[in-house]
Design a protein around this motif. Structure first.
Motif, mmCIF file in Angstrom:
data_model
loop_
_atom_site.group_PDB
_atom_site.id
_atom_site.type_symbol
_atom_site.label_atom_id
_atom_site.label_comp_id
_atom_site.label_asym_id
_atom_site.label_seq_id
_atom_site.Cartn_x
_atom_site.Cartn_y
_atom_site.Cartn_z
ATOM 1 N N UNK A 118 7.201 28.267 72.887
ATOM 2 C CA UNK A 118 6.879 29.177 73.985
ATOM 3 C C UNK A 118 5.718 28.633 74.819
ATOM 4 N N UNK A 119 4.732 28.042 74.151
ATOM 5 C CA UNK A 119 3.615 27.426 74.886
ATOM 6 C C UNK A 119 4.128 26.302 75.788
ATOM 7 N N UNK A 120 5.072 25.534 75.264
ATOM 8 C CA UNK A 120 5.640 24.436 76.051
ATOM 9 C C UNK A 120 6.378 24.967 77.276
ATOM 10 N N UNK A 121 7.072 26.083 77.102
ATOM 11 C CA UNK A 121 7.780 26.690 78.228
ATOM 12 C C UNK A 121 6.809 27.109 79.329
ATOM 13 N N UNK A 122 5.705 27.767 78.939
ATOM 14 C CA UNK A 122 4.728 28.227 79.913
ATOM 15 C C UNK A 122 3.998 27.055 80.576
ATOM 16 N N UNK A 123 3.900 25.928 79.870
ATOM 17 C CA UNK A 123 3.182 24.767 80.413
ATOM 18 C C UNK A 123 4.070 23.856 81.247
ATOM 19 N N UNK A 124 5.357 24.153 81.272
ATOM 20 C CA UNK A 124 6.301 23.234 81.916
ATOM 21 C C UNK A 124 5.966 22.939 83.375
ATOM 22 N N UNK A 125 5.722 23.935 84.234
ATOM 23 C CA UNK A 125 5.430 23.604 85.642
ATOM 24 C C UNK A 125 4.211 22.696 85.802
ATOM 25 N N UNK A 126 3.143 23.000 85.067
ATOM 26 C CA UNK A 126 1.925 22.185 85.165
ATOM 27 C C UNK A 126 2.184 20.749 84.720
ATOM 28 N N UNK A 127 2.885 20.591 83.605
ATOM 29 C CA UNK A 127 3.162 19.248 83.096
ATOM 30 C C UNK A 127 4.074 18.471 84.046
ATOM 31 N N UNK A 128 5.053 19.161 84.605
ATOM 32 C CA UNK A 128 5.970 18.511 85.540
ATOM 33 C C UNK A 128 5.210 18.000 86.761
ATOM 34 N N UNK A 129 4.362 18.835 87.311
ATOM 35 C CA UNK A 129 3.623 18.458 88.514
ATOM 36 C C UNK A 129 2.627 17.330 88.245
ATOM 37 N N UNK A 130 2.017 17.335 87.061
ATOM 38 C CA UNK A 130 1.117 16.240 86.684
ATOM 39 C C UNK A 130 1.891 14.930 86.578
ATOM 40 N N UNK A 131 3.113 15.022 86.064
ATOM 41 C CA UNK A 131 3.941 13.818 85.936
ATOM 42 C C UNK A 131 4.272 13.245 87.314
ATOM 43 N N UNK A 132 4.566 14.106 88.270
ATOM 44 C CA UNK A 132 4.850 13.631 89.620
ATOM 45 C C UNK A 132 3.640 12.934 90.239
ATOM 46 N N UNK A 133 2.457 13.494 90.001
ATOM 47 C CA UNK A 133 1.242 12.857 90.513
ATOM 48 C C UNK A 133 1.026 11.494 89.866
ATOM 49 N N UNK A 134 1.338 11.420 88.580
ATOM 50 C CA UNK A 134 1.212 10.149 87.871
ATOM 51 C C UNK A 134 2.199 9.115 88.427
ATOM 52 N N UNK A 135 3.390 9.559 88.751
ATOM 53 C CA UNK A 135 4.394 8.662 89.310
ATOM 54 C C UNK A 135 3.920 8.099 90.656
ATOM 55 N N UNK A 136 3.275 8.927 91.458
ATOM 56 C CA UNK A 136 2.736 8.474 92.744
ATOM 57 C C UNK A 136 1.707 7.365 92.524
ATOM 58 N N UNK A 137 0.845 7.543 91.507
ATOM 59 C CA UNK A 137 -0.148 6.518 91.179
ATOM 60 C C UNK A 137 0.524 5.218 90.743
ATOM 61 N N UNK A 138 1.517 5.345 89.876
ATOM 62 C CA UNK A 138 2.214 4.171 89.370
ATOM 63 C C UNK A 138 2.969 3.442 90.477
ATOM 64 N N UNK A 139 3.453 4.200 91.437
ATOM 65 C CA UNK A 139 4.150 3.600 92.568
ATOM 66 C C UNK A 139 3.189 2.753 93.392
ATOM 67 N N UNK A 140 1.986 3.245 93.581
ATOM 68 C CA UNK A 140 0.975 2.485 94.319
ATOM 69 C C UNK A 140 0.596 1.200 93.589
#
Length: 286
Positions: free
Chosen positions: A215-237
């Motif tokens: 249940x904690x993972x479910x509630x954290x999903x949006x935050x974790x997803x968005x952090x992953x996208x930000x990380x991908x932007x960094x890795x792309x650079x």
């Protein structure tokens, strides 16, 4: 310096992943083969056809079989023997083993790794399971696709798993940690998409309340997803990843089964690949 280990990272998204299928078929036509394929949910479920080098196989599934009542619908969710929105035996057994044969020989001869992200419902943590070359019922793929409420947990070796996208929707970091020098990342949402908390997560947490870590993972999903996208932007650079993504929302929901819509987003994947091809060549050969 040449790439020693190229990764292909596949986001899930059910019907939206037919966009990824257009990209993957284009990669095959250009003889671009990754050494390490990892994904979540329908991303990796479709990704195995890239490994078996069966161009157009996913397109046929999406336009011929997906639109039928035998493939998906609430009547399958109410079936006590199935209890999932998708007809699991039809999708993971009858289609690959009878109707549209999967090339197990080519899949078995692949020298690289094929990995599916899943979520352990006891720990609420992601796990990364090898997709067996010998399992003709694709149990690991079923587990990675098991979205709460729409599926029941899938048990493998005594452990219950659900959709890998709950904890790690875009497992690019695991690909890099596994030794990939560079990764091609195929998204099924636009780059500027950010996940919001929605009612379905709260409902899922209510259904699985006896699994508090899940249940904690479910509630954290949006935050974790968005952090992953930000990380991908960094890795792309840093030129460690190359992203192919739709420029705007695909305009379909995850259970879309209209053949014309599936063709539209598949063709869009091909078009976006063509528009990215020169930049991808630079990325791969830099």
């Amino acid at each position: 310096m040449s790439i020693k280990k190229l990764g292909l990272v596949l986001e899930g998204g059910a019907s939206r992943t037919f966009y990824s299928c257009g990209v993957m078929d284009s990669l095959l036509k250009e003889n671009i083969y990754a050494d390490y394929i990892i994904g979540t949910s329908a991303g990796i479920a479709n990704g195995v056809s890239y490994v078996s080098k069966q161009i157009g196989r996913n397109y046929v599934i999406g336009t011929k079989y997906l639109p039928t009542r035998k493939y998906q619908g609430f009547h399958h969710l109410l079936d006590r023997k199935n209890r999932s929105y998708y007809n699991l035996e039809f999708v993971f057994n009858e289609i690959p083993n009878k109707l549209l044969p999967f090339d197990y020989d080519t899949f078995s001869n692949f020298k690289g790794e094929v990995v599916a992200a899943v979520t352990n419902i006891e720990t609420g943590k992601p796990e990364y399971l090898d997709v067996s070359r010998n399992d003709r019922r694709f149990m690991v793929l079923r587990a990675s696709c098991s979205l709460p409420i729409m599926f029941q947990p899938i048990e493998i070796n005594g452990i219950k798993y659900m959709d890998g996208g709950i904890c790690d929707s875009i497992p690019v970091q695991h690909a890099l940690d596994s030794g990939c020098d560079k990764c091609i990342v195929i998204l099924t949402q636009p780059r500027d998409y950010r996940k919001q908390f929605d009612k379905s997560l709260k409902l899922s947490a209510r259904v699985f309340k006896k699994y508090p870590e899940f249940c904690k993972a479910l509630y954290s999903r949006p935050e974790n997803y968005n952090k992953c996208l930000e990380r991908i932007i960094e890795l792309e650079k840093e030129a460690k990843v190359f992203v192919i993504a739709p420029k705007r929302s695909l305009g379909i929901n995850r259970t879309e089964n209209n053949a014309e819509e599936i063709k539209r987003i598949y063709d869009l994947g091909i078009k976006d690949f063509e528009n990215s091809k020169k930049s991808l060549d630079v990325f791969l050969n830099k």
